[in-house]
Write a protein that holds these residues in place. Structure first.
Motif, mmCIF file in Angstrom:
data_model
loop_
_atom_site.group_PDB
_atom_site.id
_atom_site.type_symbol
_atom_site.label_atom_id
_atom_site.label_comp_id
_atom_site.label_asym_id
_atom_site.label_seq_id
_atom_site.Cartn_x
_atom_site.Cartn_y
_atom_site.Cartn_z
ATOM 1 N N GLY A 127 -14.752 49.750 23.895
ATOM 2 C CA GLY A 127 -14.243 50.737 23.422
ATOM 3 C C GLY A 127 -14.172 52.429 24.044
ATOM 4 N N ASP A 128 -13.630 52.887 24.118
ATOM 5 C CA ASP A 128 -13.269 54.209 24.201
ATOM 6 C C ASP A 128 -14.189 55.793 24.390
ATOM 7 N N ALA A 129 -14.598 55.294 22.917
ATOM 8 C CA ALA A 129 -15.281 56.615 21.957
ATOM 9 C C ALA A 129 -16.375 55.780 21.297
ATOM 10 N N LEU A 130 -17.554 56.724 20.930
ATOM 11 C CA LEU A 130 -18.371 56.061 19.881
ATOM 12 C C LEU A 130 -17.704 56.681 18.611
ATOM 13 N N TYR A 131 -17.767 56.073 17.645
ATOM 14 C CA TYR A 131 -17.721 56.452 16.359
ATOM 15 C C TYR A 131 -18.748 56.273 15.182
ATOM 16 N N ALA A 132 -18.675 56.803 14.356
ATOM 17 C CA ALA A 132 -20.095 56.797 13.086
ATOM 18 C C ALA A 132 -18.453 55.977 11.923
ATOM 19 N N LEU A 133 -19.217 54.759 11.375
ATOM 20 C CA LEU A 133 -18.057 53.888 10.242
ATOM 21 C C LEU A 133 -19.121 54.089 9.356
ATOM 22 N N HIS A 134 -17.692 54.051 7.596
ATOM 23 C CA HIS A 134 -18.868 53.822 6.997
ATOM 24 C C HIS A 134 -17.785 53.326 5.800
ATOM 25 N N PRO A 135 -17.984 52.527 4.889
ATOM 26 C CA PRO A 135 -16.958 51.606 4.191
ATOM 27 C C PRO A 135 -16.472 52.627 3.161
ATOM 28 N N TRP A 136 -15.230 52.576 3.533
ATOM 29 C CA TRP A 136 -14.605 53.416 2.314
ATOM 30 C C TRP A 136 -14.995 53.987 0.959
ATOM 31 N N PRO A 152 -11.255 50.857 12.368
ATOM 32 C CA PRO A 152 -10.406 50.386 11.086
ATOM 33 C C PRO A 152 -9.792 51.495 10.197
ATOM 34 N N ASP A 153 -8.629 51.057 9.709
ATOM 35 C CA ASP A 153 -8.200 51.683 8.895
ATOM 36 C C ASP A 153 -9.257 52.066 7.684
ATOM 37 N N ASN A 154 -9.856 50.140 6.890
ATOM 38 C CA ASN A 154 -10.621 50.788 6.277
ATOM 39 C C ASN A 154 -11.868 51.581 5.805
ATOM 40 N N HIS A 155 -11.936 51.803 7.037
ATOM 41 C CA HIS A 155 -13.484 53.224 6.692
ATOM 42 C C HIS A 155 -13.263 54.379 6.932
ATOM 43 N N VAL A 156 -14.284 55.291 6.586
ATOM 44 C CA VAL A 156 -14.414 55.961 7.835
ATOM 45 C C VAL A 156 -14.651 56.187 8.313
ATOM 46 N N ALA A 157 -14.600 57.133 9.363
ATOM 47 C CA ALA A 157 -14.348 57.296 10.443
ATOM 48 C C ALA A 157 -14.856 58.752 11.033
ATOM 49 N N TRP A 158 -15.807 58.757 12.376
ATOM 50 C CA TRP A 158 -16.335 60.343 12.553
ATOM 51 C C TRP A 158 -16.670 59.869 13.775
ATOM 52 N N LYS A 159 -15.880 60.595 14.896
ATOM 53 C CA LYS A 159 -15.836 60.622 16.116
ATOM 54 C C LYS A 159 -17.328 61.240 16.637
ATOM 55 N N LEU A 160 -17.929 60.677 17.599
ATOM 56 C CA LEU A 160 -19.590 61.027 18.251
ATOM 57 C C LEU A 160 -19.101 62.042 19.107
ATOM 58 N N CYS A 161 -18.423 60.922 20.136
ATOM 59 C CA CYS A 161 -18.433 61.562 21.657
ATOM 60 C C CYS A 161 -17.725 60.212 22.241
ATOM 61 N N ASN A 162 -16.433 60.425 23.258
ATOM 62 C CA ASN A 162 -16.129 59.922 24.531
ATOM 63 C C ASN A 162 -17.437 59.430 25.101
ATOM 64 N N SER A 163 -16.735 57.772 24.902
ATOM 65 C CA SER A 163 -17.678 56.909 26.346
ATOM 66 C C SER A 163 -16.685 56.212 26.921
ATOM 67 N N ARG A 164 -17.022 55.546 28.164
ATOM 68 C CA ARG A 164 -16.367 54.679 28.688
ATOM 69 C C ARG A 164 -17.221 53.485 29.521
#
Length: 313
Positions: A278-287, A158-170
């Protein structure tokens, strides 16, 4: 300029309690968040209602619901308390050592199998940080529910979060050797309609979408499947596949251990399920303008721990 009622500045804890009650609809959860008894939480609400002169919360034996006045007061003050929490966190973060509480949420299978070991090593390395982990496959609203961090599999953070990609997922189709021996191994997605399929619990008919590369462009097949079990948790589906109940569609992190142990096989390996997870794992933090150092440190640790993804070999 309007003067402040001298009693109002003494009511901030009561108003904050109402905000939390609006978010959780549970006196028990609010009591846990605040470290108070349920009786103390109820007393705060009663004090606030007495001051404003009207009922703010309607209580029954089964539910908690705010009145119109209570909902309006909670909505108008929620962002203010969120701003205070961010500001206090930023002031605390001026210290060089990461410290404080990180409240986070993650899917059940990912949390149990992969995240918990990462947290153990992180907490040993960061003794001033505490973590509260809620495992749920329900997508939580981070800011409203008080989470600092969420680990989610998604294709579009989501655009209203800070997002860090951790790895791909399938997503994977998996089945036990025993099931495939009894019922045969499908060679084309259309054959899945004749198999017992174990699907994630979603409204309406279950339609699996699979794709493979072709010389003329991606070939995509939609197939409506049925089976004895649908569930809202990938570990339940994985375990059902292990028992020989059918073919399950699950994220790779849920099935990787069983695949490595040769207890499950990937079905239709040339085809890629799409649209299920989803095709990736993300860590999300409220902006927010800054990110607490404890959150930064935890994300850095998770990025390193998940960097290899979930290879089954």
């Amino acid at each position: 300029m309007a003067t402040l009622d001298p009693r109002v500045d003494l009511l901030w804890p009561q108003v904050h309690t109402l905000v939390l009650l609006a978010q959780t609809a549970s006196y028990t959860q609010v009591a846990q968040r605040l470290g108070l008894s349920k009786a103390a939480v109820s007393q705060r609400i009663s004090d606030l209602e007495r001051t404003v002169g009207q009922t703010l919360v309607q209580r029954t034996t089964r539910s908690v619901r705010l009145t119109e006045a209570g909902q309006r007061l909670a909505e108008q003050t929620t962002e203010s308390f969120a701003l205070i929490a961010r500001s206090v966190g930023e002031a605390r973060d001026l210290a060089t050592q990461p410290r404080g509480l990180v409240r986070m949420t993650a899917p059940v299978a990912l949390g149990r199998q992969h995240l918990a070991p990462q947290l153990e090593t992180f907490l040993r390395a960061q003794p001033e940080v505490r973590v509260e982990l809620d495992l749920s496959d329900r997508f939580a609203t981070l800011a409203h529910e008080g989470y600092d961090l969420a680990v989610r599999h998604t294709s579009a953070p989501p655009d209203n979060h800070v997002a860090w990609k951790l790895c791909n997922s399938r997503a994977l189709l998996v089945a036990s050797h025993a099931y495939l021996k009894r019922h045969g191994t499908p060679t084309h997605p259309s054959e899945l309609a004749q198999h017992a399929c174990l699907a994630y619990l979603r409204p309406g008919p279950t339609v699996w979408q699979l794709e493979r590369a072709a010389r003329s462009g991606p070939e995509r097949v939609n197939v409506t499947v049925q089976g004895p079990l649908r569930a809202g948790n990938s570990e339940v589906l994985r375990d059902a596949a292990l028992s020989g109940l059918g073919i399950a569609l699950v994220p790779d992190f849920s099935a990787v251990a069983a695949l490595r142990a040769r207890r499950l096989r990937v079905v239709l390996p040339a085809w890629r399920p799409v649209g299920a997870f989803g095709d990736a794992l993300y860590a999300l933090h409220p902006w927010s303008p800054t990110t607490p150092k404890a959150v930064q440190a935890l994300v850095a640790h998770l990025k390193q721990g998940f960097s290899a993804g979930f290879p089954s070999e």
